[in-house]
Design an enzyme around this catalytic site. Structure first.
Site, mmCIF file in Angstrom:
data_model
loop_
_atom_site.group_PDB
_atom_site.id
_atom_site.type_symbol
_atom_site.label_atom_id
_atom_site.label_comp_id
_atom_site.label_asym_id
_atom_site.label_seq_id
_atom_site.Cartn_x
_atom_site.Cartn_y
_atom_site.Cartn_z
ATOM 1 C CE LYS A 192 0.977 7.449 13.125
ATOM 2 N NZ LYS A 192 1.661 6.782 12.211
ATOM 3 C CG ASN A 217 -2.529 3.920 11.617
ATOM 4 O OD1 ASN A 217 -1.189 4.628 11.855
ATOM 5 N ND2 ASN A 217 -3.235 4.324 10.418
ATOM 6 C CG ASN A 269 -4.372 7.585 13.262
ATOM 7 O OD1 ASN A 269 -3.796 8.542 12.863
ATOM 8 N ND2 ASN A 269 -3.025 6.557 13.522
ATOM 9 C CG ASN A 309 -5.346 15.668 7.716
ATOM 10 O OD1 ASN A 309 -6.051 15.014 7.383
ATOM 11 N ND2 ASN A 309 -3.529 15.047 7.762
ATOM 12 N N GLY A 337 3.700 1.217 1.800
ATOM 13 C CA GLY A 337 4.814 0.164 1.966
ATOM 14 C C GLY A 337 5.604 0.347 1.137
ATOM 15 C CG ASN A 346 -7.356 9.081 10.862
ATOM 16 O OD1 ASN A 346 -6.714 10.314 10.686
ATOM 17 N ND2 ASN A 346 -7.089 7.949 11.105
ATOM 18 C CB SER A 401 -4.944 6.611 6.139
ATOM 19 O OG SER A 401 -5.151 6.277 7.842
ATOM 20 N N GLY A 443 0.779 -1.283 -0.172
ATOM 21 C CA GLY A 443 -0.228 -0.346 0.166
ATOM 22 C C GLY A 443 1.143 1.114 -0.052
#
Length: 285
Positions: free
Chosen positions: A175, A98, A179, A193, A12, A183, A242, A9
């Site tokens: 984290k 995450n 998020n 954001n 990665g 998110n 994300s 993804g």
């Protein structure tokens, strides 16, 4: 150094390119054969640069001395964990997910040396073999089990900002909180954001959510000051979170490992966050 990255993804592919640029031997393991074939034929496009990186779907190709980085989303771990009980037993493993729901399952894996990582880069996957790097940041690592000296070479990778943290729970929970603040709001409103700061109604909701979380987790004052949340929104102003990207693509959002985990960890009820969770869950039914 040798690296194998499981998952192709956005994170990665970015990690593969950065490691390749730093002069390492890199291999990708993809879920789909067609993506592996495309990467083998055309490489990975990172801006104007083409990185030729070997890709495969075969786990038995992992060299025993390679650092193995797991970059699949949380939902994809259900396919990864069973394989780790039979493959890459001697490899040092790094998980880049995450959330924190998977930490208990990681502890049951047979590998001796396992670390967790937090990726603070902005990246968008444009195609199966193309990404856009939207915000340069840092990779943060902490030990989950084993010998931390095994992972210290990660701190001297040329051109890649990395940090080592001694408290994995604190690193990962920071984290999660970050998020949790960004998110769900972006996924509910469709805002980028940076628009969480410029839209007065969204900004008011974010401040109210921060206050609610601070009541449950007093350590937020030092772990994640509100000014740092604002700074991240500013530095990734044009990014699509994300969670919003998953919603727009019709994929499952990482609601349980981020929001539900936070709700369950809180010693008090969080009515605003629970409302966000139910609203987003209702769109997946």
């Amino acid at each position: 150094m040798k690296f194998v990255i499981i998952g192709a993804g956005a994170v990665g592919l970015l990690t593969a390119c950065l490691l390749k640029k730093a002069g390492n031997e890199v291999q990708l393991i993809t879920r789909r054969q067609e993506q592996a074939e495309l990467i083998n034929e055309q490489g990975i496009l990172y801006g104007e640069t083409q990185y030729m990186i070997a890709a495969t779907t075969e786990w038995n190709s992992i060299p025993p001395e390679a650092y193995t980085i797991v970059a699949v989303k949380y939902d994809g771990l259900k396919n990864v964990f069973p394989l780790f009980h039979h493959q890459a037993i001697a490899n040092p493993i790094i998980f880049l997910q995450n959330g924190m729901l998977h930490i208990e399952a990681i502890a049951k894996l047979p590998q001796t040396n396992i670390a967790a990582g937090s990726v603070e880069h902005g990246v968008v996957k444009l195609h199966d073999n193309e990404i856009r790097h939207t915000g340069h940041g840092v990779y943060k690592f902490a030990l989950l089990k084993g010998d931390e000296s095994v992972f210290k070479p990660l701190l001297s990778l040329p051109g890649i900002r990395t940090e080592w943290h001694t408290d994995a729970d604190q690193l990962l929970f920071r984290k999660v909180l970050l998020n949790t603040l960004i998110n769900p709001l972006t996924a509910l409103t469709g805002l980028k954001n940076g628009e969480l700061l410029t839209n007065p109604y969204a900004f008011g909701l974010m401040k109210n959510l921060y206050s609610e979380l601070s009541e449950a987790f007093p350590e937020m004052a030092t772990l994640l000051p509100f000014e740092e949340v604002k700074a991240l929104c500013e530095s990734t102003a044009n990014n699509t979170s994300s969670m919003l990207a998953d919603k727009m693509a019709g994929r499952a959002m990482e609601l349980d490992t981020i929001i539900l985990y936070t709700l369950n960890r809180a010693p008090i009820e969080l009515p605003l966050l629970r409302s966000f969770y139910h609203l987003l869950k209702s769109t997946e039914v």
